[in-house]
Design an enzyme around this catalytic site. Structure first.
Site, PDB file in Angstrom:
ATOM      1  N   SER A  66       0.820  -1.208   0.000  1.00 58.46           N
ATOM      2  CA  SER A  66       0.000   0.000   0.000  1.00 58.46           C
ATOM      3  C   SER A  66       0.856   1.261   0.000  1.00 58.46           C
ATOM      4  O   SER A  66       2.039   1.234   0.345  1.00 58.46           O
ATOM      5  CB  SER A  66      -0.899   0.031   1.237  1.00 58.46           C
ATOM      6  OG  SER A  66      -1.717  -1.107   1.282  1.00 58.46           O
TER       7      SER A  66
HETATM    8  N1  SAH Z   1      -0.116  -4.393   4.073  1.00 61.50           N
HETATM    9  C1  SAH Z   1       0.348  -5.209   2.971  1.00 61.50           C
HETATM   10  C2  SAH Z   1      -0.789  -5.359   1.995  1.00 61.50           C
HETATM   11  C3  SAH Z   1      -0.606  -6.425   1.000  1.00 61.50           C
HETATM   12  S1  SAH Z   1      -1.914  -6.597  -0.151  1.00 61.50           S
HETATM   13  C4  SAH Z   1       1.533  -4.533   2.315  1.00 61.50           C
HETATM   14  O1  SAH Z   1       1.589  -3.322   2.339  1.00 61.50           O
HETATM   15  O2  SAH Z   1       2.403  -5.208   1.765  1.00 61.50           O
HETATM   16  C5  SAH Z   1      -3.039  -7.633   0.715  1.00 61.50           C
HETATM   17  C6  SAH Z   1      -2.571  -9.038   1.001  1.00 61.50           C
HETATM   18  O3  SAH Z   1      -3.683  -9.753   1.551  1.00 61.50           O
HETATM   19  C7  SAH Z   1      -2.117  -9.835  -0.210  1.00 61.50           C
HETATM   20  O4  SAH Z   1      -0.815 -10.302   0.004  1.00 61.50           O
HETATM   21  C8  SAH Z   1      -3.125 -10.999  -0.288  1.00 61.50           C
HETATM   22  O5  SAH Z   1      -2.548 -12.214  -0.737  1.00 61.50           O
HETATM   23  C9  SAH Z   1      -3.560 -11.101   1.145  1.00 61.50           C
HETATM   24  N2  SAH Z   1      -4.853 -11.743   1.390  1.00 61.50           N
HETATM   25  C10 SAH Z   1      -6.021 -11.635   0.696  1.00 61.50           C
HETATM   26  N3  SAH Z   1      -6.983 -12.381   1.265  1.00 61.50           N
HETATM   27  C11 SAH Z   1      -6.431 -12.980   2.360  1.00 61.50           C
HETATM   28  C12 SAH Z   1      -6.904 -13.870   3.367  1.00 61.50           C
HETATM   29  N4  SAH Z   1      -8.165 -14.311   3.397  1.00 61.50           N
HETATM   30  N5  SAH Z   1      -6.050 -14.273   4.320  1.00 61.50           N
HETATM   31  C13 SAH Z   1      -4.766 -13.848   4.336  1.00 61.50           C
HETATM   32  N6  SAH Z   1      -4.243 -13.015   3.409  1.00 61.50           N
HETATM   33  C14 SAH Z   1      -5.070 -12.585   2.433  1.00 61.50           C
END
Ligand code: SAH
Length: 219
Positions: A66
């Site tokens: 993000s």
């Molecule tokens: N705060 C993180 C955001 C990553 S994007 C950063 O800045 O790097 C969101 C992430 O949520 C992705 O890696 C995706 O694979 C994960 N995600 C989506 N659904 C999920 C779930 N049910 N359980 C765990 N992770 C999940």
């Protein structure tokens, strides 16, 4: 967290902090955490030169890290004091995980994509972050072994609050969740009072979808 930061990036990180302050981030603990965590290590080599822009960047597996402003605003809303047990859903690059590790006592983070989780595990260990536990799985089900949590941060957008996360939030605790459709959401803070969630909407956001039993179906 390792304190030594490559000199080549420290100026850029300072400028990012000034940008965040100009955009209204005031919480000194949050700004300090951003100053401590080397964001360039959490983005792919090919986008490293852009690591300190206030922008979201791709991290592989179709996911994104993000925008720093969104992380900073989210962390400000959690009002962490350093004593909390925090659950994070969607480890992704683990950048926010590392920020949470600076701001809370213990962090539990769940990711559903194994390549992202293993990369995060290696990186956090290289950086000497010790107060984080990682789990591969569906974060919409939470992590009941360590519940209740003082704060829960969901890094992906959901149609509603996953019931397991509501159940695992401590009384007085805060849950941060982008709520809406698959493409657009509003960042909402839910506070548990008398066993009920009180909702406050903060700002429109665009997160990748939360995929799982308490979120969206895959695809
Ligand atoms: N705060 C993180 C955001 C990553 S994007 C950063 O800045 O790097 C969101 C992430 O949520 C992705 O890696 C995706 O694979 C994960 N995600 C989506 N659904 C999920 C779930 N049910 N359980 C765990 N992770 C999940």
């Amino acid at each position: 967290m390792a304190r030594a930061v490559e000199p080549g990036f420290s100026g850029a990180r300072r400028r990012l902090i000034e940008t965040l302050q100009d955009k209204g981030i005031k919480d000194l603990a949050v700004l300090r955490a951003i100053d401590m965590v080397p964001r360039h290590k959490f983005v792919p080599e090919s986008t490293r030169h852009r690591a300190y822009e206030d922008a979201a960047l791709p991290i592989g597996a179709g996911q994104t890290i993000s925008q720093p402003y969104v992380h900073a605003r989210s962390l400000e809303l959690l009002q962490l004091t350093g004593a909390e047990r925090v659950l994070e859903i969607g480890t992704g690059s683990a950048y926010q995980t590392a920020l949470l590790a600076e701001l809370a006592a213990q962090v539990f983070s769940i990711e559903r994509v194994s390549t992202l989780l293993e990369r995060s595990r290696t990186l956090l260990s290289e950086l000497g972050v010790r107060n984080v536990s990682l789990l591969l799985g569906d974060g919409t089900l939470g992590w009941s072994n360590y519940a209740p949590y003082d704060a829960i941060v969901v890094g992906a957008g959901a149609p509603h609050v996953p019931p397991a996360l509501e159940a695992q939030l401590a009384e007085g605790g805060r849950l941060l969740l982008p709520v809406g459709d698959r493409e657009e959401q509003v960042l909402a803070v839910f506070t548990k009072r008398g066993g009920q969630l009180e909702r406050r909407d903060i700002t429109p956001v665009r997160f990748v979808p939360l995929i799982g039993a308490g979120g969206w179906p895959p695809g």
